[in-house]
Design a protein around this motif. Structure first.
Motif, PDB file in Angstrom:
ATOM      1  N   LEU A 105       1.015  -1.589  -0.405  1.00 35.91           N
ATOM      2  CA  LEU A 105      -0.229   0.109  -0.320  1.00 35.91           C
ATOM      3  C   LEU A 105       0.850   1.481   0.109  1.00 35.91           C
ATOM      4  CD1 LEU A 105      -2.904   1.032   0.724  1.00 35.91           C
ATOM      5  CD2 LEU A 105      -2.220   1.424   3.191  1.00 35.91           C
ATOM      6  N   VAL A 106       1.710   1.334   1.289  1.00 37.15           N
ATOM      7  CA  VAL A 106       2.296   2.126   0.832  1.00 37.15           C
ATOM      8  C   VAL A 106       3.651   3.071  -0.336  1.00 37.15           C
ATOM      9  CG1 VAL A 106       4.900   3.029   1.853  1.00 37.15           C
ATOM     10  CG2 VAL A 106       3.165   2.341   3.386  1.00 37.15           C
ATOM     11  N   ARG A 107       4.012   1.969  -0.899  1.00 40.76           N
ATOM     12  CA  ARG A 107       4.696   1.814  -2.139  1.00 40.76           C
ATOM     13  C   ARG A 107       3.282   2.498  -2.931  1.00 40.76           C
ATOM     14  NH1 ARG A 107       4.384  -1.765  -6.502  1.00 40.76           N
ATOM     15  NH2 ARG A 107       3.685  -3.279  -5.066  1.00 40.76           N
ATOM     16  N   GLU A 108       2.362   1.634  -3.674  1.00 40.97           N
ATOM     17  CA  GLU A 108       1.729   2.067  -4.734  1.00 40.97           C
ATOM     18  C   GLU A 108       1.389   3.661  -4.374  1.00 40.97           C
ATOM     19  OE1 GLU A 108       0.963   0.118  -7.255  1.00 40.97           O
ATOM     20  OE2 GLU A 108       1.675  -1.876  -6.932  1.00 40.97           O
ATOM     21  N   ALA A 109       1.213   4.149  -3.131  1.00 38.93           N
ATOM     22  CA  ALA A 109       0.655   5.051  -2.577  1.00 38.93           C
ATOM     23  C   ALA A 109       2.034   6.242  -3.470  1.00 38.93           C
ATOM     24  CB  ALA A 109       0.321   5.568  -0.624  1.00 38.93           C
ATOM     25  N   GLY A 110       3.446   5.919  -3.125  1.00 39.51           N
ATOM     26  CA  GLY A 110       4.427   6.858  -3.641  1.00 39.51           C
ATOM     27  C   GLY A 110       4.505   6.620  -5.028  1.00 39.51           C
ATOM     28  N   GLU A 111       4.193   5.705  -6.058  1.00 41.44           N
ATOM     29  CA  GLU A 111       4.681   5.512  -6.517  1.00 41.44           C
ATOM     30  C   GLU A 111       3.443   6.077  -7.940  1.00 41.44           C
ATOM     31  OE1 GLU A 111       6.984   0.994  -7.366  1.00 41.44           O
ATOM     32  OE2 GLU A 111       5.139   1.096  -7.879  1.00 41.44           O
ATOM     33  N   GLU A 112       2.370   5.644  -7.663  1.00 40.78           N
ATOM     34  CA  GLU A 112       0.598   6.121  -8.281  1.00 40.78           C
ATOM     35  C   GLU A 112       0.177   7.503  -7.926  1.00 40.78           C
ATOM     36  OE1 GLU A 112      -2.419   3.672  -8.570  1.00 40.78           O
ATOM     37  OE2 GLU A 112      -1.473   1.162  -8.348  1.00 40.78           O
ATOM     38  N   ALA A 113       0.337   8.178  -6.896  1.00 35.94           N
ATOM     39  CA  ALA A 113      -0.460   8.934  -6.768  1.00 35.94           C
ATOM     40  C   ALA A 113       0.651  10.155  -5.844  1.00 35.94           C
ATOM     41  CB  ALA A 113      -1.295   9.578  -6.270  1.00 35.94           C
ATOM     42  N   GLY A 114       2.120   9.941  -5.797  1.00 34.38           N
ATOM     43  CA  GLY A 114       2.978  10.887  -4.986  1.00 34.38           C
ATOM     44  C   GLY A 114       2.833  10.879  -3.514  1.00 34.38           C
ATOM     45  N   LEU A 115       1.820  10.403  -2.774  1.00 39.87           N
ATOM     46  CA  LEU A 115       1.368  10.349  -1.191  1.00 39.87           C
ATOM     47  C   LEU A 115       2.589   9.765  -0.708  1.00 39.87           C
ATOM     48  CD1 LEU A 115      -2.005   9.619  -1.281  1.00 39.87           C
ATOM     49  CD2 LEU A 115      -0.972  11.778  -1.726  1.00 39.87           C
ATOM     50  N   GLY A 116       3.227  10.696   0.614  1.00 40.28           N
ATOM     51  CA  GLY A 116       3.944   9.597   1.357  1.00 40.28           C
ATOM     52  C   GLY A 116       3.292   8.956   2.630  1.00 40.28           C
ATOM     53  N   ILE A 117       3.362   7.854   2.894  1.00 40.21           N
ATOM     54  CA  ILE A 117       2.108   7.299   4.016  1.00 40.21           C
ATOM     55  C   ILE A 117       2.895   6.106   5.407  1.00 40.21           C
ATOM     56  CG2 ILE A 117       1.005   5.015   4.777  1.00 40.21           C
ATOM     57  CD1 ILE A 117      -0.659   6.793   2.038  1.00 40.21           C
TER      58      ILE A 117
END
Length: 305
Positions: free
Chosen positions: A211-223
């Motif tokens: 989830l953390v990886r996909e958030a960064g790769e797809e939307a530039g979000l840091g979680i």
């Protein structure tokens, strides 16, 4: 003393293109999303890695091995001739293709891809949803049928385990209570032109790490993983003969960044929606999951009737 033999040029009727049909231990096949540009074979399609024979190639196996190294940094220990099939006209006429089969069990996201858009694993059940040449689709299915005819170790010992696909999904609410959804590309293999969670399939990683990886790769979000909580699971059977899927939904209590399109081949835009007024074109299980999360229901099933 005789020098090394010169490469023998192929006859006109011989294949002059070589491709690799790469499979893994889970029964999946490695496909390459080609660039959508004119003048190449199968533009914008999911295809096999490979290419045309060059003067320095002593055989078509040399060709496919060179192409694998050049395009993806792959060097497979064993490649066996599997079939000869046709190819789309690339402007210089139709050409036949020699296909070699080999096994690899790695993560395609880690390969140094030099051509095309991406490499992904797909199971044969997914092929009808992909934009691809019919010959490629038939090749994969023919190979998969041949593998299925050989009993696995589990089958020989009477085990009935079926591998499930694990998907992870981000349920993100802004301060106004709106939910983040992304509009999938019109050429997407799954749910084209439809709104969906930020999501991905687990690779060799935990669900939260995915989830953390996909958030960064797809939307530039840091979680921060510490800000993630599990909220819902949908145990889904997409259809007869399809692999079951466990769709996991996680809420992020905090994040950094503003949603932006990082993978335009997958997503065209991100928007926040009132959960009570979702757009008409939403992936059905996404709509269902949003309702379950808001109602506090942690589990649901679908397609098992």
């Amino acid at each position: 003393m005789m020098g090394p033999a010169e490469p023998v040029p192929p006859r006109d009727e011989d294949p002059r293109i070589a491709s690799a049909l790469i499979h893994n231990g889970d029964g999946e096949y490695l496909l390459h999303l080609r660039d959508d540009v004119p003048g190449i074979r199968e533009p914008g399609c999911w295809s096999l890695l490979g290419g045309a024979r060059e003067p320095g190639d002593r055989s078509l196996e040399d060709t496919v091995r060179r192409e694998l190294r050049e395009e993806a940094g792959l060097d497979l220990p064993v490649l066996e001739p599997f079939a000869v099939t046709g190819a789309l006209d690339d402007g210089s006429g139709h050409a036949s293709v020699r296909v070699y089969a080999g096994r690899w069990d790695g993560d395609p996201a880690r390969l140094p891809l030099t051509e095309g858009v991406m490499l992904r694993w797909f199971c044969p059940d997914d092929l009808d949803r992909l934009r691809m040449h019919p010959d490629t689709r038939d090749l994969v299915r023919r190979h998969a049928t041949g593998r299925a005819s050989v009993p696995s170790a589990a089958a020989r010992h009477g085990a009935g385990a079926v591998r499930h696909i694990v998907g992870v999904h981000l349920y993100l609410e802004d301060p106004a209570g709106r939910v983040l959804l992304g509009l999938r590309h019109h050429d997407s293999a799954f749910a084209p032109s439809t709104w969906h969670f930020l999501a991905g399939h687990c690779e060799q990683e935990s669900a939260v790490s995915c989830l953390v990886r996909e958030a960064g790769e797809e939307a530039g979000l840091g979680i921060d993983p510490r800000d993630v909580e599990f909220v819902h699971a949908l145990h889904q059977l997409p259809g007869p003969g399809r692999r079951p899927r466990l769709q996991l939904v996680f809420r992020a209590r905090a994040w950094t960044g503003v949603p932006e399109v990082r993978e335009p081949d997958k997503c065209l835009g991100w928007r926040w929606f009132d959960p009570a007024a979702l757009p008409e074109r939403v992936v059905p299980y996404t709509r269902e999951a949003i309702a379950h999360v808001r109602a506090g229901r942690p589990y649901a099933e679908g397609g098992w009737e």
